[in-house]
Design an enzyme around this catalytic site. Structure first.
Site, PDB file in Angstrom:
ATOM      1  N   ARG A 154       0.821  -1.222   0.000  1.00  0.00           N
ATOM      2  CA  ARG A 154       0.000   0.000   0.000  1.00  0.00           C
ATOM      3  C   ARG A 154       0.852   1.268   0.000  1.00  0.00           C
ATOM      4  NH1 ARG A 154      -4.090  -1.898   4.883  1.00  0.00           N
ATOM      5  NH2 ARG A 154      -5.027  -3.704   3.794  1.00  0.00           N
ATOM      6  N   CYS A 179       0.432  15.265 -14.820  1.00  0.00           N
ATOM      7  CA  CYS A 179       0.780  14.298 -15.875  1.00  0.00           C
ATOM      8  C   CYS A 179       1.362  13.033 -15.232  1.00  0.00           C
ATOM      9  CB  CYS A 179       1.773  14.910 -16.852  1.00  0.00           C
ATOM     10  SG  CYS A 179       1.112  16.309 -17.776  1.00  0.00           S
ATOM     11  N   GLN A 208       2.267  12.017 -21.874  1.00  0.00           N
ATOM     12  CA  GLN A 208       3.642  12.501 -21.941  1.00  0.00           C
ATOM     13  C   GLN A 208       4.028  12.969 -23.335  1.00  0.00           C
ATOM     14  OE1 GLN A 208       7.461  10.112 -21.560  1.00  0.00           O
ATOM     15  NE2 GLN A 208       7.497  11.304 -19.664  1.00  0.00           N
ATOM     16  N   HIS A 244       3.016  10.412 -26.624  1.00  0.00           N
ATOM     17  CA  HIS A 244       2.790  11.066 -27.906  1.00  0.00           C
ATOM     18  C   HIS A 244       3.972  11.917 -28.358  1.00  0.00           C
ATOM     19  CE1 HIS A 244       1.022  13.678 -24.710  1.00  0.00           C
ATOM     20  NE2 HIS A 244       1.708  14.629 -25.357  1.00  0.00           N
ATOM     21  N   TYR A 297       4.456  15.222 -30.800  1.00  0.00           N
ATOM     22  CA  TYR A 297       3.742  16.286 -31.512  1.00  0.00           C
ATOM     23  C   TYR A 297       4.190  16.348 -32.972  1.00  0.00           C
ATOM     24  CZ  TYR A 297       1.498  18.153 -27.354  1.00  0.00           C
ATOM     25  OH  TYR A 297       0.697  18.314 -26.251  1.00  0.00           O
ATOM     26  N   ALA A 305       3.687  22.954 -26.919  1.00  0.00           N
ATOM     27  CA  ALA A 305       2.238  23.133 -27.037  1.00  0.00           C
ATOM     28  C   ALA A 305       1.649  23.371 -25.657  1.00  0.00           C
ATOM     29  CB  ALA A 305       1.617  21.897 -27.672  1.00  0.00           C
TER      30      ALA A 305
END
Length: 282
Positions: free
Chosen positions: A138, A157, A185, A224, A226, A281
């Site tokens: 835990r 994020c 990310q 990802h 860009y 971005a």
């Protein structure tokens, strides 16, 4: 060659060659000129790094170990949500006129919660359990607090760490492992930055709890690249990886709250040149 470079190259190649393109879809991020910031993405990327063998800093380009450690300590040690407590400007775009990013990141780390043993914030509870209940399943943190999302400048994020302790046969010390869960990310801007940060964190917590660092697992729900980053990524992953650096953490520090950015070093860290002018971005 650096194992981190191999992981990064394989991940980027897979995203570009086999990922899903969001072009034409309804997306939130935009470039500075107002153009929608589309991505090529992969769902559910999982990367594993054995910190007992190698520190996972890229050699394809340099990762600023002191700067990423400084941001880590800003969140985990200072428990701050104000950019004036940070030695870089990476959060400036999300801060208000007073420097606050709202009830995000470090703010959540500083909130105390009631446990049967008393009141702890999330970091102090992790350290308590690692010292007193190391085999607990835990031991974890969570920054994604739904009731406070409307007061965060940016939804977290990298939002959760789960710690797990093992013991190698014949070893006199326990091994600390960790899983970082990340909802999203930007691979070019942040991947190795986060990998290095949370690898440093595992080393720090292991040291102050009398353990050794083991495996770091990085789980990314939406990894990802860009659209405007793809040429930069192609250039980066075409480079020849170099040997991994050695990692040094000041062995004199036994209290997590005494670490500074200067207690972390990468030795023999040789890299290719930096990728500059990366558009971000927002």
């Amino acid at each position: 060659m650096s194992y981190a470079d191999k992981v990064f190259i394989d991940m980027c190649r897979d995203i570009i060659d086999n990922g899903t393109d969001t072009k034409g879809e309804k997306v939130r991020p935009v470039w500075e000129d107002g153009t929608p910031a589309y991505t090529v993405k992969k769902f559910g990327v999982v990367n594993r790094y054995d910190l007992s063998k190698e520190f996972p800093a890229l050699t394809l380009r340099r990762t600023g170990i002191k700067s990423c450690t400084d941001e880590l300590l800003w969140i985990w040690q200072k428990k701050s949500n104000n950019i004036h407590d940070l030695n870089s400007h990476i959060w400036d775009s999300w801060a208000d006129e007073d420097g606050s990013i709202g009830k995000a990141y470090g703010y959540q780390m500083g909130v105390k919660h009631q446990y049967k043993e008393g009141m702890f914030d999330q970091i102090d509870r992790v350290i308590y359990d690692l010292k007193h209940n190391p085999y607990s399943r835990r031991i974890m943190t969570n920054l994604y607090v739904h009731q406070d999302l409307h007061e965060m400048a940016l939804y977290p994020c990298a939002y959760s760490m789960t710690f797990n302790v093992t013991k190698e046969k014949g070893s006199d010390r326990l091994t600390l492992n960790g899983i970082l869960n990340q909802r999203s990310q930007d691979v070019l801007a942040a991947n190795n930055w986060n990998v290095c940060q949370y690898s440093v964190l595992l080393h720090m917590l292991a040291q102050v709890c009398g353990m050794k660092a083991g495996e770091f697992v990085h789980v990314i729900a939406d990894a990802h690249i860009y659209d405007r980053h793809i040429p930069m990524i192609e250039e980066l992953i075409a480079r020849e990886p170099l040997p991994a650096p050695a990692f040094w953490l000041n062995p004199e520090i036994k209290d997590f709250y005494e670490f500074t950015r200067d207690d972390v070093k990468l030795i023999d860290y040789n890299t290719h040149e930096q990728i500059k002018n990366i558009p971000v971005a927002v």
